[in-house]
Design a protein around this motif. Structure first.
Motif, short mmCIF file in Angstrom:
data_model
loop_
_atom_site.label_atom_id
_atom_site.label_comp_id
_atom_site.label_asym_id
_atom_site.label_seq_id
_atom_site.Cartn_x
_atom_site.Cartn_y
_atom_site.Cartn_z
N GLU A 48 0.81 -1.21 0.00
CA GLU A 48 0.00 0.00 0.00
C GLU A 48 0.85 1.26 0.00
OE1 GLU A 48 -2.40 -1.55 3.17
OE2 GLU A 48 -4.12 -1.79 1.82
N GLU A 78 -5.43 4.16 2.19
CA GLU A 78 -4.37 3.14 2.10
C GLU A 78 -3.38 3.26 3.26
OE1 GLU A 78 -4.90 0.73 0.47
OE2 GLU A 78 -5.26 1.00 -1.66
N HIS A 81 -4.94 1.54 6.12
CA HIS A 81 -4.92 0.07 5.95
C HIS A 81 -3.56 -0.47 6.38
CE1 HIS A 81 -8.02 0.55 2.45
NE2 HIS A 81 -8.51 0.89 3.63
N HIS A 161 -11.56 -3.18 5.44
CA HIS A 161 -10.61 -3.02 4.33
C HIS A 161 -11.30 -3.33 3.00
CE1 HIS A 161 -6.13 -3.58 3.03
NE2 HIS A 161 -6.81 -2.83 2.19
N GLU A 165 -11.67 -0.74 -0.14
CA GLU A 165 -11.11 -1.08 -1.46
C GLU A 165 -12.16 -0.89 -2.54
OE1 GLU A 165 -8.01 -1.50 -2.29
OE2 GLU A 165 -7.43 -1.29 -0.20
#
Ligand SMILES: [Fe+2]
Ligand SMILES: [Fe+2]
Length: 271
Positions: A48, A78, A81, A161, A165
């Motif tokens: 990421e 990101e 994440h 997540h 996405e």
């Protein structure tokens, strides 16, 4: 008044509090699934950060102001994440599933890539990998039973997540279209990426299983293959059609309307 446009891609700071006693076989006590998904998690923070760098290179040149805002949202999502998966990876390392060797391998490979490959191709790699994360994300949201038996705290991480996405699935693609728009690079990078993705995950699986020192659970491996490649319900079988859409000449991630799905999950997860 700020001249910055706001975006529908909104970063959320989750700060998951993982219990220290989450076992290394956090996925239904299953060796294969736990190793495979922990290997996936181990690749994400470095991966990421690569996505972010590949977009940042083009960020000052982006003309569309809405896209500029989406890129800021993408980078924020990101980054979070990576932060949360780092926390899970540290926990797994303490639980006897050390992820550092994977993190080092991914970092070295991506650093090499960044030194030798053009920024355009690096962005195409991000676009290709974002197609993968959009496929997996959409599938998890459509079929959350895939995560059945996962430790509830870890399951929350994957659901959040997956949702984000799908929320930001078109951002890297739109930057690529505006800034590069080269079909040869886009398609050839996807082919390279597909082979490296499958090759690297096979290596990562062995990196982890080699360090765990538990006896190989062949029963778990057999059922794991069914879970991945089963004729009707295998995860990779299910996403075959979605994967191939990328090769269409007029492909765009938004051709799959996921707005209702995303809205349902925002409500379910109170996000
Ligand atoms: Fe992500
Ligand atoms: Fe992403």
């Amino acid at each position: 008044m700020s001249s910055l446009k706001s975006s529908k891609v909104i970063p959320r700071r989750m700060n998951f509090q993982f219990a220290a006693d989450i076992p290394r076989y956090w996925f239904a006590g299953d060796q294969f699934k736990s190793i495979l998904m922990t290997a996936f998690s181990a690749t994400l923070p470095e991966g990421e950060r690569f996505f972010i760098r590949s977009l940042r290179y083009f960020q000052p040149m982006i003309k569309n102001v809405e896209l500029q805002a989406d890129v800021r949202g993408f980078i924020g999502q990101e980054a979070h994440h990576g932060y949360e998966h780092d926390a899970l990876n540290t926990l797994m390392t303490h639980a006897g599933m050390p992820t550092q060797s994977i993190e080092v391998l991914v970092k070295n490979f991506l650093d090499w890539y960044a030194r030798h490959i053009s920024p355009e191709r690096q962005l195409a790699k991000t676009v290709a990998l974002e197609h993968f994360t959009a496929m997996f994300g959409e599938m998890i949201l459509l079929h959350p039973e895939i995560l059945e038996g996962a430790h509830p705290q870890v399951k929350q991480l994957w659901l959040w997540h997956a949702l984000e996405e799908v929320e930001h699935k078109s951002v890297a693609f739109d930057v690529y279209k505006e800034q590069v728009d080269n079909e040869w690079i886009r398609l050839s990078e996807m082919i390279v990426n597909t082979f490296t993705f499958l090759g690297f995950y096979s290596i990562h699986y062995f990196q982890l299983s080699h360090q765990i020192n538990d006896k190989t659970d062949w029963h778990s491996i057999y059922h794991g293959w069914q879970w991945l490649l089963g004729k009707k319900n295998g995860i990779l079988t299910k996403i075959g059609k979605h994967y191939l859409e990328f090769y269409n000449k007029d492909f765009h991630p938004d051709q799959r309307n996921t707005e209702n799905l995303v809205e349902q999950w925002r409500q379910k997860l109170s996000l």
